[in-house]
Design a protein around this motif. Structure first.
Motif, PDB file in Angstrom:
ATOM      1  N   VAL A  73       2.989   5.678   7.619  1.00 43.63           N
ATOM      2  CA  VAL A  73       4.475   6.448   7.925  1.00 43.63           C
ATOM      3  C   VAL A  73       5.542   7.060   7.414  1.00 43.63           C
ATOM      4  CG1 VAL A  73       6.549   5.423   9.163  1.00 43.63           C
ATOM      5  CG2 VAL A  73       4.248   5.282  10.150  1.00 43.63           C
ATOM      6  N   GLY A  74       5.996   8.218   6.640  1.00 41.70           N
ATOM      7  CA  GLY A  74       7.254   8.510   6.369  1.00 41.70           C
ATOM      8  C   GLY A  74       6.357   8.644   5.005  1.00 41.70           C
ATOM      9  N   ALA A  75       5.303   9.181   5.036  1.00 42.19           N
ATOM     10  CA  ALA A  75       4.520   9.088   3.084  1.00 42.19           C
ATOM     11  C   ALA A  75       4.233  10.637   2.941  1.00 42.19           C
ATOM     12  CB  ALA A  75       3.299   8.439   3.024  1.00 42.19           C
ATOM     13  N   THR A  76       5.064  11.721   3.121  1.00 46.82           N
ATOM     14  CA  THR A  76       4.668  13.107   2.993  1.00 46.82           C
ATOM     15  C   THR A  76       3.583  13.697   1.987  1.00 46.82           C
ATOM     16  OG1 THR A  76       6.199  13.177   1.233  1.00 46.82           O
ATOM     17  CG2 THR A  76       7.172  13.590   3.614  1.00 46.82           C
ATOM     18  N   THR A 100       5.184  -1.826  13.599  1.00 48.06           N
ATOM     19  CA  THR A 100       6.078  -1.454  13.521  1.00 48.06           C
ATOM     20  C   THR A 100       6.648   0.586  13.902  1.00 48.06           C
ATOM     21  OG1 THR A 100       6.513  -1.402  11.780  1.00 48.06           O
ATOM     22  CG2 THR A 100       7.237  -3.257  12.728  1.00 48.06           C
ATOM     23  N   ALA A 101       5.320   0.676  13.929  1.00 52.80           N
ATOM     24  CA  ALA A 101       5.130   2.291  13.725  1.00 52.80           C
ATOM     25  C   ALA A 101       3.640   3.371  12.979  1.00 52.80           C
ATOM     26  CB  ALA A 101       6.045   3.146  12.851  1.00 52.80           C
ATOM     27  N   ALA A 102       3.379   3.818  13.909  1.00 51.43           N
ATOM     28  CA  ALA A 102       1.928   4.501  14.123  1.00 51.43           C
ATOM     29  C   ALA A 102       1.622   6.377  13.185  1.00 51.43           C
ATOM     30  CB  ALA A 102       0.935   4.051  15.338  1.00 51.43           C
ATOM     31  N   ALA A 103       1.460   5.405  12.371  1.00 53.28           N
ATOM     32  CA  ALA A 103       1.199   7.105  11.339  1.00 53.28           C
ATOM     33  C   ALA A 103       0.188   7.926  11.687  1.00 53.28           C
ATOM     34  CB  ALA A 103       0.851   6.901  10.033  1.00 53.28           C
ATOM     35  N   TRP A 104      -0.778   7.722  13.089  1.00 54.16           N
ATOM     36  CA  TRP A 104      -1.952   8.862  13.410  1.00 54.16           C
ATOM     37  C   TRP A 104      -0.651   9.336  14.568  1.00 54.16           C
ATOM     38  CZ3 TRP A 104      -1.926   7.311  18.289  1.00 54.16           C
ATOM     39  CH2 TRP A 104      -1.565   6.172  18.870  1.00 54.16           C
ATOM     40  N   ILE A 111       0.637  -1.292  -0.240  1.00 54.36           N
ATOM     41  CA  ILE A 111       0.068   0.262  -0.236  1.00 54.36           C
ATOM     42  C   ILE A 111       1.179   1.195  -0.059  1.00 54.36           C
ATOM     43  CG2 ILE A 111      -1.232   1.354   1.217  1.00 54.36           C
ATOM     44  CD1 ILE A 111      -2.781  -1.349  -0.412  1.00 54.36           C
ATOM     45  N   ALA A 112       1.986   1.000   0.812  1.00 53.06           N
ATOM     46  CA  ALA A 112       3.160   2.441   0.860  1.00 53.06           C
ATOM     47  C   ALA A 112       3.595   2.649  -0.576  1.00 53.06           C
ATOM     48  CB  ALA A 112       4.381   2.030   2.057  1.00 53.06           C
ATOM     49  N   SER A 113       3.485   1.729  -1.470  1.00 51.26           N
ATOM     50  CA  SER A 113       4.246   1.917  -2.907  1.00 51.26           C
ATOM     51  C   SER A 113       2.999   2.294  -3.623  1.00 51.26           C
ATOM     52  CB  SER A 113       4.410   0.308  -3.734  1.00 51.26           C
ATOM     53  OG  SER A 113       3.789  -0.262  -3.698  1.00 51.26           O
TER      54      SER A 113
END
Length: 280
Positions: free
Chosen positions: A119-122, A213-217, A91-93
């Protein structure tokens, strides 16, 4: 971004659903990108809709038609359902391929996927959770699902082994035919749920044990929809998730089953557009 966002909670019942939709605002009229550019209007974000287990991208069809009429570019990719690391990376891709800002929407397990994928998707400006898991770093869905009583989804599943490409054996989870409607879509017609059950996409049991591993919220504003009669993810757990994430708006739909985006597409579409407008 305002560190103390205003939280708006809307209660939608059968008769009041239209009122909730009205409160969230009418769907905007469609306009071409060229027209918006010529008028100096910021481009609308692309909406990315991520489904969960036992479903496919077609579960978003009622919502997609409404968002498209409102002028939003909309993508509903096929979630691989092979495990959180694989699914989040995929999904990140998809998000990376978007030209311009985007809003990520996740249903059920799809909420865990977008939590990790963003996460990290600006270019991701908002996260919208529809009857969804919203895990924090280090958490597993298998543990979270038991935090509050009310879920019957685990008792309704049927494990089926499948061969992995490396020679190992994995386990796919299906919903049993005689339990599908009660556990997943009790507010839809029987004829509809029979088709959904026959075409369900299983997902790997590792999806429940994989660790977030990380939480974008923590850094991206969120919105949430509570399906008050959800028998898959308890409504109390959904409320907990959205409160913990500091959701800017929470819409609660009494009587809604786990697939609220199918049974209540207007409310779902309005919530998504609310998030898109706020972040534009």
């Amino acid at each position: 971004m305002d560190p103390e966002p205003t939280r708006r909670h809307v209660l939608a019942t059968g008769a009041a659903a239209a009122g909730a939709a009205a409160l969230l605002g009418p769907l905007s009229s469609a306009a071409s990108a060229a027209e918006r550019s010529a008028a100096g209007t910021p481009a609308k974000p692309t909406i990315v809709l991520v489904h969960g287990g036992f479903a496919d991208a077609s579960c978003w069809n009622p919502v997609i038609s409404r968002l498209q009429r409102a002028g939003y570019e909309t993508i509903a990719p096929a979630n691989p359902l092979r495990g959180l690391p694989t699914d989040a990376a995929y999904i990140a891709s998809v998000v990376e391929s978007i030209n311009g800002p985007g809003v990520l929407v996740g249903h059920s397990y799809g909420g865990a996927v977008i939590t990790n994928a963003a996460v990290g998707a600006t270019n991701v400006k908002a996260l919208v959770y529809i009857a969804a898991f919203v895990p924090d770093m280090g958490e597993q869905l298998a543990v979270l699902i038991n935090k509050y009583p009310g879920s019957i989804i685990q008792a309704a599943t049927r494990p089926v082994p499948y061969p992995g490409p490396d020679g190992t054996t994995g386990t796919d989870l299906y919903l049993q035919a005689d339990k599908f409607r009660a556990a997943f879509a009790a507010d839809l017609p029987v004829a509809t749920t029979r088709l959904m059950q026959a075409t369900q996409r299983p997902f790997s049991a590792t999806c429940f044990t994989d660790v977030t591993t990380a939480a974008a919220w923590h850094t991206i504003p969120s919105w949430g929809l509570v399906a008050a009669s959800d028998k898959a993810i308890p409504a109390a757990l959904e409320r907990f998730f959205y409160q913990r994430a500091g959701a800017r708006a929470v819409v609660e739909v009494p009587g809604a089953s786990h697939v609220a985006m199918i049974s209540h597409p207007d409310i779902t579409a309005h919530l998504i557009q609310d998030a898109a407008k706020t972040t534009t």
